[in-house]
Design a protein around this motif. Structure first.
Motif, short mmCIF file in Angstrom:
data_model
loop_
_atom_site.label_atom_id
_atom_site.label_comp_id
_atom_site.label_asym_id
_atom_site.label_seq_id
_atom_site.Cartn_x
_atom_site.Cartn_y
_atom_site.Cartn_z
N GLY A 152 51.01 -46.45 -14.60
CA GLY A 152 50.95 -46.60 -13.22
C GLY A 152 52.43 -47.19 -12.76
O GLY A 152 52.68 -46.96 -11.74
N PHE A 153 52.64 -48.42 -12.93
CA PHE A 153 53.79 -48.98 -12.75
C PHE A 153 55.03 -48.34 -12.88
O PHE A 153 55.69 -48.04 -11.69
CB PHE A 153 54.49 -50.20 -13.43
N GLY A 154 55.23 -47.50 -13.78
CA GLY A 154 56.21 -46.53 -14.17
C GLY A 154 56.30 -45.61 -12.94
O GLY A 154 57.53 -45.12 -12.39
N ASN A 155 55.13 -44.71 -12.92
CA ASN A 155 54.96 -43.85 -11.68
C ASN A 155 55.18 -44.31 -10.31
O ASN A 155 55.91 -43.48 -9.73
CB ASN A 155 53.51 -43.23 -11.84
N ARG A 156 54.90 -45.26 -10.23
CA ARG A 156 55.19 -45.96 -8.58
C ARG A 156 56.70 -46.45 -8.57
O ARG A 156 57.34 -46.13 -7.59
CB ARG A 156 54.09 -47.26 -8.32
N LEU A 157 57.15 -46.98 -9.66
CA LEU A 157 58.79 -47.11 -9.46
C LEU A 157 59.59 -45.98 -9.34
O LEU A 157 60.29 -45.78 -8.50
CB LEU A 157 59.24 -48.01 -10.73
N ILE A 158 58.96 -44.77 -10.00
CA ILE A 158 59.65 -43.49 -9.98
C ILE A 158 59.73 -43.01 -8.65
O ILE A 158 60.51 -42.46 -7.92
CB ILE A 158 59.31 -42.64 -11.12
N ASN A 159 58.31 -43.04 -8.00
CA ASN A 159 58.49 -42.50 -6.63
C ASN A 159 59.06 -43.18 -5.75
O ASN A 159 59.53 -42.64 -4.72
CB ASN A 159 56.81 -42.76 -6.38
N ARG A 160 59.11 -44.63 -5.78
CA ARG A 160 60.03 -45.24 -4.74
C ARG A 160 61.32 -45.16 -5.00
O ARG A 160 62.04 -44.69 -3.93
CB ARG A 160 59.64 -46.89 -4.99
N SER A 161 61.82 -44.79 -6.14
CA SER A 161 63.27 -44.48 -6.41
C SER A 161 63.54 -43.19 -5.81
O SER A 161 64.44 -43.02 -5.38
CB SER A 161 63.38 -44.49 -7.75
N PHE A 162 62.63 -42.20 -6.03
CA PHE A 162 63.01 -40.94 -5.47
C PHE A 162 62.98 -40.88 -3.90
O PHE A 162 63.84 -40.28 -3.53
CB PHE A 162 61.78 -39.81 -5.83
N ARG A 163 62.02 -41.81 -3.42
CA ARG A 163 61.88 -42.01 -1.71
C ARG A 163 63.29 -42.46 -1.27
O ARG A 163 63.92 -42.13 -0.23
CB ARG A 163 60.85 -42.65 -1.31
N GLY A 167 65.46 -39.37 -0.17
CA GLY A 167 64.90 -39.50 1.21
C GLY A 167 63.67 -38.52 1.60
O GLY A 167 63.42 -38.30 2.85
N ALA A 168 62.91 -38.41 0.65
CA ALA A 168 61.89 -37.70 1.07
C ALA A 168 60.63 -38.65 0.31
O ALA A 168 60.69 -39.01 -0.79
CB ALA A 168 61.68 -36.39 0.70
N ASP A 169 59.31 -38.33 0.62
CA ASP A 169 58.16 -38.99 0.23
C ASP A 169 57.10 -38.17 -0.12
O ASP A 169 56.49 -37.47 0.67
CB ASP A 169 57.56 -40.42 1.53
N ALA A 202 60.75 -31.46 -7.57
CA ALA A 202 60.82 -32.65 -6.34
C ALA A 202 62.07 -32.40 -5.71
O ALA A 202 62.37 -32.28 -4.52
CB ALA A 202 60.31 -33.64 -6.58
N VAL A 203 63.15 -32.68 -6.45
CA VAL A 203 64.73 -33.08 -5.97
C VAL A 203 65.11 -31.57 -5.50
O VAL A 203 65.65 -31.61 -4.48
CB VAL A 203 65.71 -33.64 -6.95
N GLU A 204 64.87 -30.41 -6.05
CA GLU A 204 65.25 -29.24 -5.75
C GLU A 204 64.77 -28.96 -4.50
O GLU A 204 65.14 -28.06 -3.40
CB GLU A 204 65.01 -28.18 -6.75
N CYS A 205 63.24 -29.23 -4.40
CA CYS A 205 62.75 -28.98 -2.83
C CYS A 205 63.40 -29.59 -1.70
O CYS A 205 63.63 -28.91 -0.86
CB CYS A 205 61.17 -29.24 -3.00
N VAL A 206 63.90 -30.84 -2.04
CA VAL A 206 64.55 -31.42 -0.96
C VAL A 206 65.95 -30.90 -0.66
O VAL A 206 66.13 -30.50 0.44
CB VAL A 206 64.61 -32.90 -1.24
N LYS A 207 66.44 -30.64 -1.74
CA LYS A 207 67.89 -30.04 -1.96
C LYS A 207 68.06 -28.60 -1.00
O LYS A 207 68.96 -28.61 -0.28
CB LYS A 207 68.31 -29.88 -3.17
N HIS A 208 66.93 -27.75 -1.19
CA HIS A 208 66.97 -26.30 -0.60
C HIS A 208 66.08 -26.22 0.40
O HIS A 208 65.91 -25.23 0.96
CB HIS A 208 66.60 -25.44 -1.99
N GLY A 209 65.62 -27.48 0.98
CA GLY A 209 64.74 -27.39 2.17
C GLY A 209 63.42 -26.52 2.17
O GLY A 209 63.00 -25.87 3.02
N VAL A 210 62.78 -26.52 0.86
CA VAL A 210 61.63 -25.91 0.60
C VAL A 210 60.54 -26.53 1.44
O VAL A 210 60.35 -28.10 1.19
CB VAL A 210 61.36 -26.04 -1.19
N ASP A 211 59.65 -25.88 2.16
CA ASP A 211 58.54 -26.58 2.88
C ASP A 211 57.51 -26.93 1.89
O ASP A 211 57.05 -26.24 1.13
CB ASP A 211 58.27 -25.66 3.80
N THR A 212 57.33 -28.40 1.58
CA THR A 212 56.52 -29.05 0.55
C THR A 212 55.42 -29.80 1.33
O THR A 212 55.48 -30.45 2.16
CB THR A 212 57.22 -30.03 -0.26
#
Length: 338
Positions: A152-163, A167-169, A202-212
């Protein structure tokens, strides 16, 4: 849901709840492929397949990573189509399986029995509104014993790092419950072979503007007889590294800027040490002085390269949005003229 119905409702897009009014279309179960990557999931795969059958989804495809147990036999006996991947890793399995999918929508789910097939309609509903990719948020309805504290800690850390980095949540970028259009998948540049496939998606969705869209789903604990293929520390470190390395093309200012700042700071420390030795003892360190100057110079160059790369990426995205808008307007005029 009637074909062409106008719906207004609330939906979560990247962590933000928004109200949408869009034209919707009915998605038939025949248009959906339930894709299940597996590796030694004999204890759960039968129930997973039966669960989707009960929800009306008969097109179930199992892509198996050469399991040592009876996963393939059980899946075949249940009537699912079974593919044996030619390579290794979940990412390679997903990419290979999509070559055989001939329907417009894919519902991807893990075969460990932790996700609820009853959430299938909820996952597919945003696609009927025009979204192209849907992520099931496990944290919205998670059993108390479904995830260890370290995970759980790792998942939240990764999600915050991604954000922070991209730049997307998306709330839960590591979720194995996904729904997407095959057209949007083909636009993505995916090369991950292992468990970083969800991160790369997730990264590719942000990169290519895929409506998520992000929707809440249930997440249960693994059955006791089912063993996980994940290694929290090893795989978590790999995912964090993937998040950073993927910023090279999605957020170059962060990627090259962080390297540049590191070079400037480290060179500055070395320069400060050389200056302190010279003031304190009158001793010169020509080699260290050259190293500090080189580090600072390299850092400045990387920082400048990051700024230029970010400008190019921004320009490319703006051009892509304009082309997509022109394409939509052209298609709309063609439909009106029919």
């Amino acid at each position: 849901m009637d074909n062409g119905e106008i719906r207004a409702d609330s939906l979560e897009r990247g962590g933000e709840v928004i109200t949408m009014t869009e034209r919707t279309r009915e998605i038939s179960a025949d248009e959906v492929c339930v894709l299940v990557p597996t590796l030694d999931e004999a204890a759960t795969i039968g129930d997973v397949i039966d669960g989707f059958y009960e929800q009306g989804y008969a097109n179930v495809v199992i892509v198996d990573g050469n399991s040592d147990d009876d996963t393939r036999e059980i899946a075949s006996d249940r009537g699912a189509q079974v593919l044996v991947q030619s390579g290794d890793g979940k990412g390679q399995a997903v990419r290979e399986a999509l070559e055989y999918v001939d329907v417009p929508y894919v519902l991807m789910v893990d075969g460990d029995g932790t996700y609820d097939p009853a959430d299938a309609d909820r996952m597919l509903e945003p696609l009927s509104r025009g979204y192209e990719h849907v992520i099931g948020n496990r944290f919205a309805d998670m059993d108390d014993d479904a995830m260890r504290a370290l995970n759980g800690f790792g998942n939240r850390l990764i999600n915050r790092s991604f954000r922070f980095i991209h730049g997307a949540d998306y709330d839960d970028i590591l979720s194995g419950y996904r729904a997407f259009t095959t057209d949007s998948f083909e636009r993505l540049s995916l090369d991950s072979d292992g468990f970083t496939i969800e991160t790369e998606l997730a990264v590719e969705c942000v990169k290519h503007g895929v409506d998520t869209a992000v929707v809440p789903v249930s997440y249960s604990a693994r059955p006791e007889e089912s063993e996980t293929n994940l290694h929290p520390v090893k795989d978590g470190g790999t995912i964090i590294f993937a998040l950073y390395s993927l910023a090279k093309t999605n957020n170059p200012l962060f990627y090259f800027g962080s390297l540049g700042v590191s070079g400037i700071v480290s060179g500055g420390f070395v320069a400060a040490y050389v200056l302190w030795r010279w003031i304190q003892y009158g001793a010169g360190h020509e080699i260290l002085a050259l190293v500090s100057a080189a580090a600072i110079l390299l850092g400045v160059q990387l920082l400048m390269f990051g700024v230029l790369s970010d400008m190019l990426v921004t320009l490319h995205r703006e051009q892509r949005r304009r082309l997509e808008q022109i394409t939509r307007e052209t298609n709309g005029r063609d439909r009106d003229g029919e």
